[in-house]
Design a protein around this motif. Structure first.
Motif, mmCIF file in Angstrom:
data_model
loop_
_atom_site.group_PDB
_atom_site.id
_atom_site.type_symbol
_atom_site.label_atom_id
_atom_site.label_comp_id
_atom_site.label_asym_id
_atom_site.label_seq_id
_atom_site.Cartn_x
_atom_site.Cartn_y
_atom_site.Cartn_z
ATOM 1 N N TYR A 289 -23.903 1.003 -15.437
ATOM 2 C CA TYR A 289 -22.663 0.758 -14.702
ATOM 3 C C TYR A 289 -21.447 1.122 -15.539
ATOM 4 C CZ TYR A 289 -25.902 -2.084 -12.042
ATOM 5 O OH TYR A 289 -26.980 -2.501 -11.324
ATOM 6 N N TRP A 290 -20.367 1.446 -14.827
ATOM 7 C CA TRP A 290 -19.064 1.636 -15.445
ATOM 8 C C TRP A 290 -18.072 0.877 -14.579
ATOM 9 C CZ3 TRP A 290 -15.280 5.672 -13.606
ATOM 10 C CH2 TRP A 290 -14.092 5.600 -14.317
ATOM 11 N N ASN A 291 -17.259 0.038 -15.206
ATOM 12 C CA ASN A 291 -16.223 -0.689 -14.488
ATOM 13 C C ASN A 291 -14.889 -0.406 -15.158
ATOM 14 O OD1 ASN A 291 -15.637 -2.805 -12.378
ATOM 15 N ND2 ASN A 291 -14.591 -3.649 -14.151
ATOM 16 N N ARG A 292 -13.904 -0.027 -14.358
ATOM 17 C CA ARG A 292 -12.557 0.208 -14.865
ATOM 18 C C ARG A 292 -11.604 -0.693 -14.086
ATOM 19 N NH1 ARG A 292 -8.710 5.575 -14.777
ATOM 20 N NH2 ARG A 292 -6.856 4.434 -15.375
ATOM 21 N N PHE A 293 -10.835 -1.448 -14.823
ATOM 22 C CA PHE A 293 -9.830 -2.329 -14.228
ATOM 23 C C PHE A 293 -8.498 -2.007 -14.883
ATOM 24 C CE2 PHE A 293 -7.407 -6.335 -14.291
ATOM 25 C CZ PHE A 293 -7.309 -6.545 -12.933
ATOM 26 N N ASP A 294 -7.485 -1.752 -14.078
ATOM 27 C CA ASP A 294 -6.173 -1.487 -14.662
ATOM 28 C C ASP A 294 -5.075 -2.179 -13.868
ATOM 29 O OD1 ASP A 294 -4.698 0.722 -12.865
ATOM 30 O OD2 ASP A 294 -6.802 1.290 -13.005
ATOM 31 N N VAL A 295 -4.046 -2.565 -14.600
ATOM 32 C CA VAL A 295 -2.875 -3.233 -14.031
ATOM 33 C C VAL A 295 -1.638 -2.529 -14.550
ATOM 34 C CG1 VAL A 295 -1.563 -5.391 -13.963
ATOM 35 C CG2 VAL A 295 -4.046 -5.465 -14.014
ATOM 36 N N SER A 296 -0.689 -2.290 -13.671
ATOM 37 C CA SER A 296 0.612 -1.773 -14.109
ATOM 38 C C SER A 296 1.699 -2.599 -13.429
ATOM 39 C CB SER A 296 0.753 -0.288 -13.806
ATOM 40 O OG SER A 296 0.515 -0.002 -12.464
ATOM 41 N N TYR A 297 2.770 -2.800 -14.170
ATOM 42 C CA TYR A 297 3.842 -3.660 -13.692
ATOM 43 C C TYR A 297 5.176 -3.008 -14.023
ATOM 44 C CZ TYR A 297 6.675 -7.830 -12.976
ATOM 45 O OH TYR A 297 7.619 -8.716 -12.527
ATOM 46 N N GLY A 298 6.040 -2.901 -13.028
ATOM 47 C CA GLY A 298 7.366 -2.335 -13.241
ATOM 48 C C GLY A 298 8.272 -3.327 -13.958
ATOM 49 N N LEU A 299 8.640 -2.980 -15.177
ATOM 50 C CA LEU A 299 9.528 -3.837 -15.963
ATOM 51 C C LEU A 299 10.995 -3.573 -15.632
ATOM 52 C CD1 LEU A 299 7.628 -3.356 -19.330
ATOM 53 C CD2 LEU A 299 7.475 -5.311 -17.781
ATOM 54 N N ALA A 300 11.285 -2.356 -15.251
ATOM 55 C CA ALA A 300 12.625 -1.933 -14.834
ATOM 56 C C ALA A 300 12.430 -0.708 -13.939
ATOM 57 C CB ALA A 300 13.483 -1.607 -16.055
ATOM 58 N N ASP A 301 13.512 -0.132 -13.445
ATOM 59 C CA ASP A 301 13.400 1.031 -12.557
ATOM 60 C C ASP A 301 12.683 2.202 -13.225
ATOM 61 O OD1 ASP A 301 14.623 -0.296 -10.512
ATOM 62 O OD2 ASP A 301 16.603 0.603 -10.854
ATOM 63 N N ASP A 302 12.806 2.351 -14.531
ATOM 64 C CA ASP A 302 12.228 3.505 -15.214
ATOM 65 C C ASP A 302 11.224 3.132 -16.318
ATOM 66 O OD1 ASP A 302 14.118 2.376 -16.810
ATOM 67 O OD2 ASP A 302 15.223 4.210 -17.216
ATOM 68 N N ILE A 303 10.816 1.862 -16.406
ATOM 69 C CA ILE A 303 9.860 1.421 -17.421
ATOM 70 C C ILE A 303 8.715 0.657 -16.748
ATOM 71 C CG2 ILE A 303 9.492 0.036 -19.493
ATOM 72 C CD1 ILE A 303 12.464 0.399 -20.130
ATOM 73 N N GLU A 304 7.486 1.037 -17.104
ATOM 74 C CA GLU A 304 6.300 0.417 -16.524
ATOM 75 C C GLU A 304 5.338 0.023 -17.645
ATOM 76 O OE1 GLU A 304 2.754 1.680 -13.385
ATOM 77 O OE2 GLU A 304 4.399 3.044 -13.785
ATOM 78 N N GLY A 305 4.849 -1.205 -17.626
ATOM 79 C CA GLY A 305 3.839 -1.659 -18.575
ATOM 80 C C GLY A 305 2.465 -1.500 -17.959
ATOM 81 N N THR A 306 1.467 -1.104 -18.767
ATOM 82 C CA THR A 306 0.117 -0.883 -18.262
ATOM 83 C C THR A 306 -0.926 -1.524 -19.177
ATOM 84 O OG1 THR A 306 -0.123 1.217 -19.436
ATOM 85 C CG2 THR A 306 0.759 1.322 -17.207
ATOM 86 N N VAL A 307 -2.025 -1.989 -18.567
ATOM 87 C CA VAL A 307 -3.189 -2.495 -19.285
ATOM 88 C C VAL A 307 -4.408 -1.943 -18.562
ATOM 89 C CG1 VAL A 307 -4.522 -4.531 -19.948
ATOM 90 C CG2 VAL A 307 -2.036 -4.631 -19.964
ATOM 91 N N GLU A 308 -5.367 -1.413 -19.325
ATOM 92 C CA GLU A 308 -6.575 -0.825 -18.741
ATOM 93 C C GLU A 308 -7.794 -1.279 -19.536
ATOM 94 O OE1 GLU A 308 -8.491 3.553 -18.903
ATOM 95 O OE2 GLU A 308 -6.460 3.458 -18.112
ATOM 96 N N PHE A 309 -8.872 -1.598 -18.830
ATOM 97 C CA PHE A 309 -10.115 -2.021 -19.463
ATOM 98 C C PHE A 309 -11.260 -1.187 -18.905
ATOM 99 C CE2 PHE A 309 -13.824 -4.965 -19.563
ATOM 100 C CZ PHE A 309 -13.986 -4.984 -20.940
ATOM 101 N N ASN A 310 -11.987 -0.479 -19.759
ATOM 102 C CA ASN A 310 -13.164 0.303 -19.389
ATOM 103 C C ASN A 310 -14.388 -0.372 -20.005
ATOM 104 O OD1 ASN A 310 -12.259 2.844 -18.008
ATOM 105 N ND2 ASN A 310 -10.984 2.928 -19.836
ATOM 106 N N ASN A 311 -15.385 -0.670 -19.180
ATOM 107 C CA ASN A 311 -16.590 -1.326 -19.666
ATOM 108 C C ASN A 311 -17.817 -0.566 -19.162
ATOM 109 O OD1 ASN A 311 -18.176 -3.266 -20.915
ATOM 110 N ND2 ASN A 311 -18.191 -4.597 -19.132
#
Length: 65
Positions: free
Chosen positions: A17-39
């Motif tokens: 199996y391969w599982n990918r989970f990612d989250v992105s969140y807009g911190l401002a109009d032009d800045i986005e934070g991201t977190v990604e996990f590949n297992n």
């Protein structure tokens, strides 16, 4: 925004199996934070099973201009 994808690879005896989970969140109009996990896990005779030690987590900031 969040996404999750799980893929199954059929192998000899046991699947892998391969599982990918990612989250992105807009911190401002032009800045986005991201977190990604590949297992990866499963039968060592499959592509995903061989990548078990390559499982990882990534954290980033994206700036759009």
């Amino acid at each position: 925004r969040w996404n999750n994808i799980t893929m199954v690879e059929e192998g000899v005896g046991t699947d892998a199996y391969w599982n990918r989970f990612d989250v992105s969140y807009g911190l401002a109009d032009d800045i986005e934070g991201t977190v990604e996990f590949n297992n990866y896990w499963g039968n060592a005779n499959t592509q995903f099973g061989q990548l078990k030690d390559a499982s990882n987590m990534q954290v980033g900031v994206k700036y759009s201009f």
